[in-house]
Motif scaffolding. Structure first.
Motif, PDB file in Angstrom:
ATOM      1  N   VAL A  39      -2.980   2.755  -4.549  1.00 48.83           N
ATOM      2  CA  VAL A  39      -2.700   2.608  -5.977  1.00 48.83           C
ATOM      3  C   VAL A  39      -3.190   3.856  -6.715  1.00 48.83           C
ATOM      4  O   VAL A  39      -4.316   4.295  -6.508  1.00 48.83           O
ATOM      5  CB  VAL A  39      -3.390   1.348  -6.555  1.00 48.83           C
ATOM      6  CG1 VAL A  39      -3.202   1.262  -8.060  1.00 48.83           C
ATOM      7  CG2 VAL A  39      -2.855   0.087  -5.883  1.00 48.83           C
ATOM      8  N   MET A  57     -11.538   2.315  -4.586  1.00 48.50           N
ATOM      9  CA  MET A  57     -10.708   1.167  -4.230  1.00 48.50           C
ATOM     10  C   MET A  57      -9.218   1.439  -4.382  1.00 48.50           C
ATOM     11  O   MET A  57      -8.414   1.050  -3.542  1.00 48.50           O
ATOM     12  CB  MET A  57     -11.097  -0.009  -5.137  1.00 48.50           C
ATOM     13  CG  MET A  57     -10.268  -1.250  -5.023  1.00 48.50           C
ATOM     14  SD  MET A  57     -11.015  -2.600  -5.923  1.00 48.50           S
ATOM     15  CE  MET A  57     -11.457  -1.807  -7.476  1.00 48.50           C
ATOM     16  N   PHE A  58      -8.872   2.112  -5.471  1.00 42.91           N
ATOM     17  CA  PHE A  58      -7.455   2.345  -5.741  1.00 42.91           C
ATOM     18  C   PHE A  58      -6.831   3.280  -4.711  1.00 42.91           C
ATOM     19  O   PHE A  58      -5.807   2.960  -4.112  1.00 42.91           O
ATOM     20  CB  PHE A  58      -7.279   2.877  -7.166  1.00 42.91           C
ATOM     21  CG  PHE A  58      -7.830   1.946  -8.191  1.00 42.91           C
ATOM     22  CD1 PHE A  58      -7.154   0.779  -8.520  1.00 42.91           C
ATOM     23  CD2 PHE A  58      -9.045   2.196  -8.812  1.00 42.91           C
ATOM     24  CE1 PHE A  58      -7.669  -0.114  -9.444  1.00 42.91           C
ATOM     25  CE2 PHE A  58      -9.580   1.315  -9.741  1.00 42.91           C
ATOM     26  CZ  PHE A  58      -8.888   0.157 -10.060  1.00 42.91           C
ATOM     27  N   VAL A 113       0.833  -1.209   0.000  1.00 43.24           N
ATOM     28  CA  VAL A 113       0.000   0.000   0.000  1.00 43.24           C
ATOM     29  C   VAL A 113       0.867   1.257   0.000  1.00 43.24           C
ATOM     30  O   VAL A 113       0.510   2.274  -0.575  1.00 43.24           O
ATOM     31  CB  VAL A 113      -0.946   0.005   1.234  1.00 43.24           C
ATOM     32  CG1 VAL A 113      -1.658   1.338   1.379  1.00 43.24           C
ATOM     33  CG2 VAL A 113      -1.958  -1.132   1.132  1.00 43.24           C
ATOM     34  N   THR A 114       2.028   1.142   0.611  1.00 46.94           N
ATOM     35  CA  THR A 114       2.902   2.310   0.744  1.00 46.94           C
ATOM     36  C   THR A 114       3.854   2.479  -0.436  1.00 46.94           C
ATOM     37  O   THR A 114       4.643   3.418  -0.465  1.00 46.94           O
ATOM     38  CB  THR A 114       3.750   2.167   2.019  1.00 46.94           C
ATOM     39  OG1 THR A 114       4.328   0.861   2.039  1.00 46.94           O
ATOM     40  CG2 THR A 114       2.883   2.328   3.257  1.00 46.94           C
ATOM     41  N   LYS A 115       3.753   1.581  -1.395  1.00 50.15           N
ATOM     42  CA  LYS A 115       4.706   1.642  -2.504  1.00 50.15           C
ATOM     43  C   LYS A 115       4.285   2.566  -3.633  1.00 50.15           C
ATOM     44  O   LYS A 115       5.055   2.840  -4.538  1.00 50.15           O
ATOM     45  CB  LYS A 115       4.945   0.232  -3.057  1.00 50.15           C
ATOM     46  CG  LYS A 115       5.704  -0.638  -2.055  1.00 50.15           C
ATOM     47  CD  LYS A 115       6.301  -1.856  -2.716  1.00 50.15           C
ATOM     48  CE  LYS A 115       7.137  -2.630  -1.686  1.00 50.15           C
ATOM     49  NZ  LYS A 115       7.675  -3.871  -2.232  1.00 50.15           N
ATOM     50  N   GLY A 116       3.034   3.001  -3.583  1.00 44.91           N
ATOM     51  CA  GLY A 116       2.567   3.924  -4.608  1.00 44.91           C
ATOM     52  C   GLY A 116       2.540   3.341  -5.998  1.00 44.91           C
ATOM     53  O   GLY A 116       2.997   3.964  -6.963  1.00 44.91           O
ATOM     54  N   TYR A 117       2.031   2.164  -6.137  1.00 48.95           N
ATOM     55  CA  TYR A 117       1.946   1.551  -7.458  1.00 48.95           C
ATOM     56  C   TYR A 117       1.077   2.399  -8.387  1.00 48.95           C
ATOM     57  O   TYR A 117       0.116   3.024  -7.959  1.00 48.95           O
ATOM     58  CB  TYR A 117       1.372   0.134  -7.350  1.00 48.95           C
ATOM     59  CG  TYR A 117       2.337  -0.864  -6.767  1.00 48.95           C
ATOM     60  CD1 TYR A 117       3.620  -1.016  -7.290  1.00 48.95           C
ATOM     61  CD2 TYR A 117       1.970  -1.669  -5.692  1.00 48.95           C
ATOM     62  CE1 TYR A 117       4.517  -1.935  -6.753  1.00 48.95           C
ATOM     63  CE2 TYR A 117       2.865  -2.590  -5.148  1.00 48.95           C
ATOM     64  CZ  TYR A 117       4.136  -2.711  -5.693  1.00 48.95           C
ATOM     65  OH  TYR A 117       5.014  -3.619  -5.159  1.00 48.95           O
ATOM     66  N   ARG A 118       1.425   2.380  -9.633  1.00 43.33           N
ATOM     67  CA  ARG A 118       0.714   3.172 -10.632  1.00 43.33           C
ATOM     68  C   ARG A 118       0.009   2.235 -11.618  1.00 43.33           C
ATOM     69  O   ARG A 118       0.600   1.289 -12.098  1.00 43.33           O
ATOM     70  CB  ARG A 118       1.688   4.088 -11.368  1.00 43.33           C
ATOM     71  CG  ARG A 118       2.362   5.094 -10.426  1.00 43.33           C
ATOM     72  CD  ARG A 118       3.614   5.697 -11.017  1.00 43.33           C
ATOM     73  NE  ARG A 118       3.331   6.648 -12.076  1.00 43.33           N
ATOM     74  CZ  ARG A 118       2.943   7.902 -11.875  1.00 43.33           C
ATOM     75  NH1 ARG A 118       2.787   8.347 -10.643  1.00 43.33           N
ATOM     76  NH2 ARG A 118       2.694   8.711 -12.882  1.00 43.33           N
ATOM     77  N   ARG A 168      -6.156   1.888  -1.375  1.00 44.52           N
ATOM     78  CA  ARG A 168      -5.096   0.884  -1.279  1.00 44.52           C
ATOM     79  C   ARG A 168      -3.749   1.393  -1.788  1.00 44.52           C
ATOM     80  O   ARG A 168      -2.844   0.618  -2.077  1.00 44.52           O
ATOM     81  CB  ARG A 168      -5.511  -0.369  -2.050  1.00 44.52           C
ATOM     82  CG  ARG A 168      -6.549  -1.173  -1.289  1.00 44.52           C
ATOM     83  CD  ARG A 168      -7.294  -2.139  -2.142  1.00 44.52           C
ATOM     84  NE  ARG A 168      -8.310  -2.834  -1.365  1.00 44.52           N
ATOM     85  CZ  ARG A 168      -9.493  -2.331  -1.048  1.00 44.52           C
ATOM     86  NH1 ARG A 168      -9.817  -1.119  -1.444  1.00 44.52           N
ATOM     87  NH2 ARG A 168     -10.356  -3.043  -0.333  1.00 44.52           N
ATOM     88  N   ILE A 227       0.939  -1.494 -13.043  1.00 43.11           N
ATOM     89  CA  ILE A 227      -0.197  -2.401 -13.168  1.00 43.11           C
ATOM     90  C   ILE A 227      -1.099  -1.994 -14.323  1.00 43.11           C
ATOM     91  O   ILE A 227      -1.434  -0.821 -14.464  1.00 43.11           O
ATOM     92  CB  ILE A 227      -1.038  -2.388 -11.869  1.00 43.11           C
ATOM     93  CG1 ILE A 227      -0.203  -2.885 -10.681  1.00 43.11           C
ATOM     94  CG2 ILE A 227      -2.305  -3.221 -12.020  1.00 43.11           C
ATOM     95  CD1 ILE A 227      -0.841  -2.613  -9.325  1.00 43.11           C
TER      96      ILE A 227
END
Lengths: 240, 240
Positions: free
Chosen positions: B131, B125-126, B102-107, B129, B170
């Motif tokens: 994202v 949702m994003f 959650v803390t990784k800041g996925y894009r 979490r 993602i």
DNA sequence: TAGATTGTTAATCGATTAACAATC
DNA sequence: TAGATTGTTAATCGATTAACAATC
């Protein structure tokens, strides 16, 4: 993809029928239950591709599982195959479909016609699985009266009467989280037997007879995120 | 809901930190992985409710599982609790969040802005979490250029450049089944590391590094249908 | 008949639960 | 200190896999 043998004993109607090949005994493990829809999908593909027979070995290769597991799984419901031959695809597909209730003509309504509700309404998923979508409901005056996927959205005040008259089996909940609990209770009261819940709330079974399937899309997304970071993650660590 | 003790050792920063409390070791079973997002949800609720501490026993009651399982699960990632006290909710929530990325800041980008794509685009949702939804793509000229959830839908011809420049982690596939395989391959080529696949096709891992999460809503619906018929089904039998 | 492949039992493996010493 | 509750090991349970006799 599949060779078709000249002699086809199973197709000739002599596929070994075991004593207890009735649909769905109670002693089926959850692991097996979860795999059934996947068998359904693969068998439908084989059927559509015109494949006549398949062995547990071949199906296992196709699905990425083991022949042993496939035979064990199918045998929870009785013998669907024939020694020395394998499984007749049409017959097996029919059996699995029947076990999964595809032939029962379940009737469903969508409760909550927001983005997700409308997206589901337009999906061929229901028709493909023998489920009839018979009604759409929403609480918002702006949405009531509109037509979505060929059905007119009705107000929530009409849902009780509708579900009773139309003998609705399944309610699909695409409503906000806060409304889920009460709505589910109300629907169960009305006689709806199954709830497919997309609201981000974990509904607990109210009555022993009420079946609930909670969908947590967020959990699925998080599992993916976990896996992105789990092995030699390329994003930099953020924790101390 | 939860009594708050005066003395709060864990909150004082002395929560027992075990040697290997780094995020996500590889030897975590799939069963545990699947439970992690559920812990995340329940912990978030406790956190939002202002609960400071929770024991494995209490959390187990809340979640309908066992204290043993909870302790075993958490200990896959190191010790997050304290003997005689339990778990500090904030601390544990932070840890689980971190493990889940959650803390990784996925894009993420959404590929396919049909009904489902648009429904997902509008979901909280994003954000909930960690994202970031950074782009929307579609192939249809009628949809390209429109704004959905604050983002302008771009054409598929621009996706490669975009994903590279924006470092997209993602891709969310809400496209027709037939396009899924090729699109996934193309995205993997571009450098996308995770695919959240809603197309009704079972994507196989193309590269060892590519993570795929297949969502089969139909399977979930079928499981519900199975359960409706499984015990003393009230619909009449249809099979011979 | 011989070969193939099931249905089913037995063996293995893994996951869950229970127990308890460690310790806060 | 005494009580509580974890972390962790051991026991149990269930699910998967392997093996093989039955039989098409």
């Amino acid at each position: 993809m599949e060779r078709i043998t000249g002699t086809d004993p199973a197709a000739a109607g002599i596929t070994g029928a075991r004593p207890d090949e009735s649909a769905s005994p109670s002693g089926v493990s959850d692991a097996v239950k979860k795999r059934l829809p996947r068998y359904f999908r693969y068998l439908r593909e084989l059927e559509n591709a015109g494949v006549r027979r398949v062995s547990s070995k071949k199906l296992a290769e196709l699905m990425g599982t083991t022949a042993s597991q496939i035979r064990q799984d199918f045998n929870c419901f009785g013998g669907f195959g024939q020694q020395g031959y394998g499984y007749n695809v049409s017959y097996l597909y029919g059996k699995i479909s029947s076990i999964l209730g595809v032939t029962k003509g379940y009737r469903a309504v969508i409760v909550g016609c927001g983005n997700l509700g409308r997206a589901l309404a337009g999906s061929p998923m229901f028709a493909n699985r023998g489920v009839s979508l018979v009604g759409l409901f929403d609480i918002s005056p702006e949405i009531i009266g509109k037509t979505v996927a060929g059905l007119e959205v009705a107000g929530m005040d009409r849902i009780a009467e509708f579900c009773r008259e139309e003998q609705v089996d399944i309610a699909i909940l695409t409503i906000p989280r806060d409304a889920a609990e009460d709505t589910a209770a109300m629907l169960a009261e009305i006689g709806v037997r199954g709830i497919w819940n997309f609201a981000n709330a974990e509904l607990k079974r109210l009555q022993p007879e009420l079946k609930i399937e909670n969908v947590h899309l967020g959990d699925s997304l998080m599992k993916l995120c976990y896996e992105l970071g789990s092995d030699s993650g390329s994003k930099t660590e953020d924790e101390t």
